[in-house]
Scaffold this motif. Sequence first.
Motif, PDB file in Angstrom:
ATOM      1  N   GLU A  97      -2.179  10.867   8.402  1.00 51.24           N
ATOM      2  CA  GLU A  97      -0.952  10.268   8.005  1.00 51.24           C
ATOM      3  C   GLU A  97      -0.613   8.897   8.557  1.00 51.24           C
ATOM      4  N   GLU A  98      -0.840   8.356   9.705  1.00 50.41           N
ATOM      5  CA  GLU A  98      -0.622   7.064  10.415  1.00 50.41           C
ATOM      6  C   GLU A  98      -1.219   6.071   9.614  1.00 50.41           C
ATOM      7  N   VAL A  99      -2.371   6.340   8.934  1.00 45.44           N
ATOM      8  CA  VAL A  99      -3.173   5.389   8.212  1.00 45.44           C
ATOM      9  C   VAL A  99      -2.309   5.086   7.194  1.00 45.44           C
ATOM     10  N   LEU A 100      -1.952   6.465   5.993  1.00 47.21           N
ATOM     11  CA  LEU A 100      -0.968   5.981   5.009  1.00 47.21           C
ATOM     12  C   LEU A 100       0.383   5.487   5.303  1.00 47.21           C
ATOM     13  N   GLU A 101       1.118   5.758   6.468  1.00 44.39           N
ATOM     14  CA  GLU A 101       2.268   5.137   6.786  1.00 44.39           C
ATOM     15  C   GLU A 101       2.046   3.397   6.725  1.00 44.39           C
ATOM     16  N   GLU A 102       1.043   3.301   7.566  1.00 51.67           N
ATOM     17  CA  GLU A 102       0.766   1.696   7.979  1.00 51.67           C
ATOM     18  C   GLU A 102       0.461   1.078   6.395  1.00 51.67           C
ATOM     19  N   MET A 103      -0.284   1.751   5.634  1.00 54.63           N
ATOM     20  CA  MET A 103      -0.616   1.036   4.304  1.00 54.63           C
ATOM     21  C   MET A 103       0.713   1.018   3.592  1.00 54.63           C
ATOM     22  N   ASN A 104       1.665   1.997   3.524  1.00 59.88           N
ATOM     23  CA  ASN A 104       2.681   1.906   2.976  1.00 59.88           C
ATOM     24  C   ASN A 104       3.771   0.728   3.320  1.00 59.88           C
ATOM     25  N   ARG A 105       3.587   0.556   4.556  1.00 58.39           N
ATOM     26  CA  ARG A 105       4.455  -0.500   5.082  1.00 58.39           C
ATOM     27  C   ARG A 105       4.032  -1.710   4.905  1.00 58.39           C
ATOM     28  N   VAL A 106       2.818  -2.154   4.746  1.00 57.18           N
ATOM     29  CA  VAL A 106       1.965  -3.225   4.175  1.00 57.18           C
ATOM     30  C   VAL A 106       2.347  -3.467   2.919  1.00 57.18           C
ATOM     31  N   GLU A 107       2.016  -2.500   2.025  1.00 55.64           N
ATOM     32  CA  GLU A 107       2.308  -2.628   0.554  1.00 55.64           C
ATOM     33  C   GLU A 107       3.433  -2.794   0.021  1.00 55.64           C
ATOM     34  N   LEU A 108       4.470  -2.987   0.506  1.00 56.02           N
ATOM     35  CA  LEU A 108       5.993  -2.894   0.119  1.00 56.02           C
ATOM     36  C   LEU A 108       6.089  -4.278  -0.899  1.00 56.02           C
ATOM     37  N   PRO A 109       6.666  -4.206  -2.051  1.00 53.91           N
ATOM     38  CA  PRO A 109       6.808  -5.142  -2.629  1.00 53.91           C
ATOM     39  C   PRO A 109       7.650  -6.315  -1.914  1.00 53.91           C
ATOM     40  N   ASP A 110       7.192  -7.626  -2.459  1.00 58.39           N
ATOM     41  CA  ASP A 110       7.768  -9.050  -1.956  1.00 58.39           C
ATOM     42  C   ASP A 110       9.326  -8.770  -1.921  1.00 58.39           C
ATOM     43  N   ASP A 111      10.087  -8.319  -2.814  1.00 59.68           N
ATOM     44  CA  ASP A 111      11.512  -8.206  -2.986  1.00 59.68           C
ATOM     45  C   ASP A 111      11.918  -7.378  -1.985  1.00 59.68           C
ATOM     46  N   VAL A 112      11.490  -6.174  -1.898  1.00 59.76           N
ATOM     47  CA  VAL A 112      11.833  -5.191  -0.846  1.00 59.76           C
ATOM     48  C   VAL A 112      11.505  -5.864   0.625  1.00 59.76           C
ATOM     49  N   ARG A 113      10.522  -6.352   0.809  1.00 59.30           N
ATOM     50  CA  ARG A 113      10.233  -6.987   2.100  1.00 59.30           C
ATOM     51  C   ARG A 113      11.115  -8.116   2.378  1.00 59.30           C
ATOM     52  N   GLY A 114      11.595  -8.785   1.400  1.00 60.23           N
ATOM     53  CA  GLY A 114      12.664  -9.884   1.594  1.00 60.23           C
ATOM     54  C   GLY A 114      13.836  -9.410   1.754  1.00 60.23           C
ATOM     55  N   GLN A 115      14.205  -8.214   1.298  1.00 61.12           N
ATOM     56  CA  GLN A 115      15.606  -7.486   1.660  1.00 61.12           C
ATOM     57  C   GLN A 115      15.683  -7.316   2.943  1.00 61.12           C
ATOM     58  N   GLN A 116      14.462  -6.357   3.459  1.00 59.80           N
ATOM     59  CA  GLN A 116      14.413  -5.912   4.621  1.00 59.80           C
ATOM     60  C   GLN A 116      14.667  -7.123   5.788  1.00 59.80           C
ATOM     61  N   LYS A 117      13.925  -8.229   5.413  1.00 62.81           N
ATOM     62  CA  LYS A 117      13.734  -9.332   6.315  1.00 62.81           C
ATOM     63  C   LYS A 117      15.520  -9.949   6.311  1.00 62.81           C
ATOM     64  N   ALA A 118      15.844 -10.015   5.392  1.00 58.60           N
ATOM     65  CA  ALA A 118      17.318 -10.596   5.019  1.00 58.60           C
ATOM     66  C   ALA A 118      18.366  -9.648   5.936  1.00 58.60           C
ATOM     67  N   ILE A 119      17.925  -8.304   5.935  1.00 55.62           N
ATOM     68  CA  ILE A 119      19.100  -7.450   6.827  1.00 55.62           C
ATOM     69  C   ILE A 119      18.763  -7.507   8.050  1.00 55.62           C
ATOM     70  N   GLN A 120      17.441  -7.786   8.585  1.00 65.25           N
ATOM     71  CA  GLN A 120      17.255  -7.838   9.792  1.00 65.25           C
ATOM     72  C   GLN A 120      17.650  -9.280  10.426  1.00 65.25           C
ATOM     73  N   ASP A 121      17.647 -10.393   9.417  1.00 63.95           N
ATOM     74  CA  ASP A 121      18.013 -11.653  10.255  1.00 63.95           C
ATOM     75  C   ASP A 121      19.704 -11.576  10.066  1.00 63.95           C
ATOM     76  N   ALA A 122      20.393 -10.897   9.377  1.00 60.23           N
ATOM     77  CA  ALA A 122      21.531 -10.759   9.285  1.00 60.23           C
ATOM     78  C   ALA A 122      22.309 -10.007  10.633  1.00 60.23           C
ATOM     79  N   ARG A 123      21.595  -8.948  10.850  1.00 60.40           N
ATOM     80  CA  ARG A 123      21.930  -8.221  12.320  1.00 60.40           C
ATOM     81  C   ARG A 123      21.570  -9.125  13.495  1.00 60.40           C
TER      82      ARG A 123
END
Length: 182
Positions: A97-123
Motif C-alpha cells: 500500500e505505501e508503495v502505491l501511495e507514494e507512486m500516486n503522490r508522484v504521478e499527479l498531473p502538473d495542473d493538480v500539483r500546481g494547484q496544491q502548491k498554490a494552496i500551500q503557498d497561499a496558506r
Amino acid sequence: ATKSAQEILSEFRQKLEQDLLDFDISSEVVHKSKINLADMTRGLSDDDKSRVTMDVLKYIVYEQAEEVNEEWVAHKEPSEFMDECTIAIYKEGHAPEEVLEEMNRVELPDDVRGQQKAIQDARQRKAASQEAKLDRERFSQAMKQSEEEEDLEALQSKRDRRTIEEIQRDMSAQPDPKRIRT
C-alpha cells in the motif's frame, strides 16, 4: 578488451529483460533488481562513465518492467549509498500500500500539483502576514508601554532646569539654615 558505455547499457538491458521474462512466468510476486554503479562503470573511460549514470540505469529498469508487463509496479527502495540502489518490481495486485501511495503522490498531473502548491503557498503567505501583524501589534504595544514608563519616570523625578550660575546665585542669596546661629 574494455567495453564502451553503449555495450554496458545494452548488456544491462538484455540481462534485465531476460530476468523479467523469467519473473513473468515464475510464481514469485516481487523481483528485486540491484544496481551497483561502481561495478558497472569499472574500467570505463571518464567520457563513457558520464554516459552510464544511475538515472539512466533506473530508467532502463522502469522501461523494461513496463515493456514486459504494463501492469507491474516498479519502485526504487531507499538506499544508503548514491551509487547503489534496488528497484523492486511487483506483479499486478502485489505492490504494498505505501508503495502505491507514494507512486500516486508522484504521478499527479502538473495542473493538480500546481494547484496544491498554490494552496500551500497561499496558506504560507496568510500565516506569514498574520505573524507580521502580530509582530507589529507587539511592537506598538511595547512602544506604548515604554512611553508610559518614560512619562511616569519624568513625573516622579523633577529636574532642576536652572543653569549653574543661577544655582550658585541662589545659594549665595539664601543663607544656609545650618550656619545660622541664634
